[in-house]
Design an enzyme around this catalytic site. Structure first.
Site, PDB file in Angstrom:
ATOM      1  N   GLU A  19      -0.497  13.420 -15.437  1.00 18.28           N
ATOM      2  CA  GLU A  19      -1.459  12.692 -14.577  1.00 18.28           C
ATOM      3  C   GLU A  19      -1.567  11.294 -15.161  1.00 18.28           C
ATOM      4  O   GLU A  19      -2.197  11.110 -16.201  1.00 18.28           O
ATOM      5  CB  GLU A  19      -2.827  13.386 -14.613  1.00 18.28           C
ATOM      6  N   LYS A  50      -5.935  18.061 -27.318  1.00 19.94           N
ATOM      7  CA  LYS A  50      -6.230  16.842 -28.081  1.00 19.94           C
ATOM      8  C   LYS A  50      -7.092  15.904 -27.240  1.00 19.94           C
ATOM      9  O   LYS A  50      -6.660  15.418 -26.200  1.00 19.94           O
ATOM     10  CB  LYS A  50      -4.942  16.100 -28.456  1.00 19.94           C
ATOM     11  N   CYS A 104      -8.425   6.072 -13.043  1.00 22.34           N
ATOM     12  CA  CYS A 104      -6.986   6.122 -12.785  1.00 22.34           C
ATOM     13  C   CYS A 104      -6.664   5.828 -11.327  1.00 22.34           C
ATOM     14  O   CYS A 104      -5.648   5.231 -11.019  1.00 22.34           O
ATOM     15  CB  CYS A 104      -6.447   7.484 -13.186  1.00 22.34           C
ATOM     16  N   GLU A 143      -1.440  -2.037 -13.997  1.00 18.64           N
ATOM     17  CA  GLU A 143      -2.755  -1.386 -14.049  1.00 18.64           C
ATOM     18  C   GLU A 143      -3.639  -2.137 -15.047  1.00 18.64           C
ATOM     19  O   GLU A 143      -3.318  -2.208 -16.232  1.00 18.64           O
ATOM     20  CB  GLU A 143      -2.593   0.078 -14.500  1.00 18.64           C
TER      21      GLU A 143
HETATM   22  P1  NAD Z   1      -3.192   6.788 -23.330  1.00 14.62           P
HETATM   23  O1  NAD Z   1      -1.918   7.184 -22.682  1.00 14.62           O
HETATM   24  O2  NAD Z   1      -3.178   5.666 -24.301  1.00 14.62           O
HETATM   25  O3  NAD Z   1      -3.818   8.029 -24.106  1.00 14.62           O
HETATM   26  C1  NAD Z   1      -4.038   9.268 -23.475  1.00 14.62           C
HETATM   27  C2  NAD Z   1      -4.031  10.351 -24.518  1.00 14.62           C
HETATM   28  O4  NAD Z   1      -2.712  10.418 -25.068  1.00 14.62           O
HETATM   29  C3  NAD Z   1      -4.977  10.099 -25.699  1.00 14.62           C
HETATM   30  O5  NAD Z   1      -5.520  11.325 -26.105  1.00 14.62           O
HETATM   31  C4  NAD Z   1      -4.034   9.541 -26.753  1.00 14.62           C
HETATM   32  O6  NAD Z   1      -4.498   9.736 -28.062  1.00 14.62           O
HETATM   33  C5  NAD Z   1      -2.775  10.353 -26.475  1.00 14.62           C
HETATM   34  N1  NAD Z   1      -1.533   9.750 -26.991  1.00 14.62           N
HETATM   35  C6  NAD Z   1      -1.312   8.453 -27.327  1.00 14.62           C
HETATM   36  N2  NAD Z   1      -0.049   8.313 -27.812  1.00 14.62           N
HETATM   37  C7  NAD Z   1       0.540   9.533 -27.746  1.00 14.62           C
HETATM   38  C8  NAD Z   1       1.831  10.031 -28.073  1.00 14.62           C
HETATM   39  N3  NAD Z   1       2.790   9.245 -28.578  1.00 14.62           N
HETATM   40  N4  NAD Z   1       2.086  11.345 -27.855  1.00 14.62           N
HETATM   41  C9  NAD Z   1       1.146  12.154 -27.313  1.00 14.62           C
HETATM   42  N5  NAD Z   1      -0.104  11.737 -27.025  1.00 14.62           N
HETATM   43  C10 NAD Z   1      -0.416  10.453 -27.219  1.00 14.62           C
HETATM   44  O7  NAD Z   1      -4.235   6.541 -22.150  1.00 14.62           O
HETATM   45  P2  NAD Z   1      -5.743   6.130 -22.270  1.00 14.62           P
HETATM   46  O8  NAD Z   1      -5.786   4.676 -22.595  1.00 14.62           O
HETATM   47  O9  NAD Z   1      -6.493   7.090 -23.121  1.00 14.62           O
HETATM   48  O10 NAD Z   1      -6.238   6.402 -20.763  1.00 14.62           O
HETATM   49  C11 NAD Z   1      -6.041   5.513 -19.767  1.00 14.62           C
HETATM   50  C12 NAD Z   1      -4.831   5.869 -18.922  1.00 14.62           C
HETATM   51  O11 NAD Z   1      -4.960   7.198 -18.431  1.00 14.62           O
HETATM   52  C13 NAD Z   1      -4.747   4.986 -17.689  1.00 14.62           C
HETATM   53  O12 NAD Z   1      -3.398   4.652 -17.469  1.00 14.62           O
HETATM   54  C14 NAD Z   1      -5.260   5.902 -16.589  1.00 14.62           C
HETATM   55  O13 NAD Z   1      -4.830   5.545 -15.305  1.00 14.62           O
HETATM   56  C15 NAD Z   1      -4.734   7.222 -17.022  1.00 14.62           C
HETATM   57  N6  NAD Z   1      -5.492   8.323 -16.392  1.00 14.62           N
HETATM   58  C16 NAD Z   1      -4.900   9.077 -15.418  1.00 14.62           C
HETATM   59  C17 NAD Z   1      -5.626  10.077 -14.776  1.00 14.62           C
HETATM   60  C18 NAD Z   1      -5.016  10.901 -13.668  1.00 14.62           C
HETATM   61  O14 NAD Z   1      -5.592  11.935 -13.347  1.00 14.62           O
HETATM   62  N7  NAD Z   1      -3.926  10.504 -13.080  1.00 14.62           N
HETATM   63  C19 NAD Z   1      -6.944  10.341 -15.151  1.00 14.62           C
HETATM   64  C20 NAD Z   1      -7.512   9.574 -16.153  1.00 14.62           C
HETATM   65  C21 NAD Z   1      -6.773   8.553 -16.781  1.00 14.62           C
END
Ligand code: NAD
Length: 501
Positions: free
Chosen positions: A266, A192, A300, A400
């Site tokens: 992650e 996804k 991140c 964050e």
């Molecule tokens: P998010 O958690 O809002 O969304 C991430 C993904 O999860 C999206 O595809 C979203 O549609 C999906 N999602 C949302 N609700 C869900 C649910 N209830 N069940 C399953 N999936 C769901 O994060 P974001 O705003 O897209 O990204 C930013 C975050 O990601 C920041 O916290 C950043 O630090 C983190 N990040 C971490 C890494 C790493 O490698 N550690 C890398 C990139 C981003």
């Protein structure tokens, strides 16, 4: 270039990348149209114009994708030889390389990343797949010393169907961090993408047509609450790998727990950078500026907490502001732009709220904090921002922000510096600025983080595991280590009627 020129340029670029393109879910080796008539619109954040509307999947479509992935695994993928998988991955990389410019422009328009950064990430994505192609043939079990009439060994076996979820900040690169190891180890995937920037994930998958058997890669765009939830709860998804926020990571883990599927998470962070008195200040200031202003701080492992020895604080601040000044907001389509807009409106509003909060909490806004020139007024831009006089218990120092906002604190002794750096629930990355090798090794050991940079930010190599300590995650992407997250180990005891010696 004035405002109307930028608008016209982006309208033209959007027309160019969307004419003849069809962005849809991808299930069982083909474009897929969900029954429900719901779309998700992706927006070009530099001008806030819609790029395209993508048919959104629902839980029924997730069922169809998981079935296609399961069928592909049973029908042929489980029986492919590692050498065959390596060949297919390499073929895919070669096709993707032929589309480098197209993928770069798509990533630039969909996320607002400066085009030079988008190109670098697209190339890094190719390199990641190439690396995993090279690892396909290294996956072996062990022989175990046993008795004369017993032969014992282990087999490394894939899970079958894995569910993978990626965020919007590094769309194509994250896609390859997930698919590279999953496919190399012989799993099939239902992935996804984030609803805010799904275009390169969809396009890269379309470019895998006729390379992998149908159903090996499936992409299901949609909302997290609908598609993400359905995917992570699905009983036929035997392994879940998620990159995103800590909050959603917790939900993902709960869903996977219901059917005891292992998770790789992650998640976010609030990464510290400790600057010691002997540091090369201009070099370290540059590393920290890159670590908070690259990709507009939507990273991140952003170095969002700089902790400087009090004796050099003023000198460091001068060097840091000079480095921050090199990041100038501009049109992402310009080759010399160093900072684009934030990718989503929600993120833009959230960062603005944190900047107001920083002022209310009593810290000192010494740089930026506003929105840039009139010519960029249509986009979700935030200037590089710096707060000083920050305490660790302020929300801008412990939450964050995920934007271009730096906080600067001071420390007195080594122990106090390490304590301040570790005083966070997160632990993705940490930085150290010093010329003293012994001090660097000592601090690298004492910092509670999965990645430590000394006098640098980046690079991220596909060979090195990438993952967080504490609430920044479980397990790793990248490196050989990530292969193990997609494999389960079987021990085989074989009684030999006729001993071999
Ligand atoms: P998010 O958690 O809002 O969304 C991430 C993904 O999860 C999206 O595809 C979203 O549609 C999906 N999602 C949302 N609700 C869900 C649910 N209830 N069940 C399953 N999936 C769901 O994060 P974001 O705003 O897209 O990204 C930013 C975050 O990601 C920041 O916290 C950043 O630090 C983190 N990040 C971490 C890494 C790493 O490698 N550690 C890398 C990139 C981003």
């Amino acid at each position: 270039m004035d405002n109307s020129d930028i608008l016209t340029r982006h309208e033209d670029a959007i027309t160019e990348i969307t004419t003849d393109a069809k962005f849809t879910p991808w299930i069982n080796g083909k474009q897929y149209l969900p029954d429900q008539d719901v779309t998700i619109e992706t927006i070009d954040p530099a001008v806030t114009l819609p790029i395209t509307a993508i048919p959104a999947c629902d839980s029924g479509d997730v069922d169809a994708a998981v079935k296609a992935a399961g069928d592909a695994y049973d029908r042929e993928w489980a029986a492919t030889l590692p050498a065959e998988r390596a060949t297919m991955l390499r073929k895919w990389v070669n096709v993707l390389r032929d589309h480098e410019d197209e993928l770069t422009r798509l990533e630039c328009l969909d996320t607002g990343k400066p085009i030079e950064q988008a190109r670098g990430e697209v190339r890094a994505a190719f390199d990641t797949l190439d690396y995993y192609a090279s690892l396909c043939r290294t996956i072996n079990g062990d022989q175990i010393a046993a008795s004369e009439d017993l032969h014992a060994y282990t087999r490394k076996e894939p899970f079958g169907v894995v569910g993978q979820i990626i965020p919007w900040n590094f769309p194509i690169w994250s896609l390859t961090w997930k698919l590279g190891p999953a496919l190399a180890t012989g799993n099939t995937s239902v992935l996804k993408p984030a609803q805010d920037a799904p275009l390169t994930a969809i396009r890269a998958t379309q470019l895998s047509k006729n390379i992998f058997p149908d159903g090996v890669i499936n992409v299901v765009p949609g909302t997290g609450s609908d598609v993400g939830n359905a995917l992570t709860s699905h009983r036929d998804v035997r392994k879940v790998s998620f990159t995103g926020s800590r909050k959603v990571g917790e939900l993902v883990m709960q869903n996977a727990a219901n059917h005891i599927a292992p998770v790789t998470l992650e998640l976010g962070s609030k990464s510290p950078f400790l600057v010691f008195p002997d540091a090369n200040l201009s070099k370290v200031a540059q590393a920290i500026a890159d670590g908070i202003y690259y990709s507009s701080g939507e990273i991140c492992d952003a170095f969002s907490r700089t902790i400087v020895h009090k004796d050099i604080c003023e000198e460091f601040l001068d060097a840091f502001l000079a480095a921050a000044d090199e990041y100038t907001c501009g049109d992402p389509l310009d080759e010399d732009t160093t900072m684009g807009p934030l990718t989503t409106e929600d993120q833009y509003e959230s960062v603005q709220e944190y900047i107001s909060l920083g002022k209310k909490e009593g810290s000192n806004l010494v740089y930026g904090g506003g929105t840039p020139a009139e010519s960029l007024e249509h986009g979700w831009y935030v200037e590089p921002t710096v707060f000083t006089d920050v305490d660790n218990d302020m929300r801008i120092a412990c939450e964050e922000i995920f934007g271009p906002v730096q906080t600067i604190q001071t420390f007195d002794s080594y122990e106090q510096g390490i304590d301040l750096a570790n005083d966070t629930r997160y632990g993705l990355s940490a930085g150290i600025g010093t010329k003293d090798i012994s001090l660097a090794h000592r601090a690298a050991a004492d910092l509670e983080a999965g990645i430590v940079y000394v006098n640098d930010y980046g690079p991220i190599l596909p060979e090195a595991p990438y993952g967080g300590f504490k609430e920044s995650g479980i397990g790793n992407d990248l490196g050989e280590e990530s292969l193990n997250h997609y494999l389960q180990t079987k021990s085989v005891y074989m009684n030999l009627e006729d001993p071999t010696r």
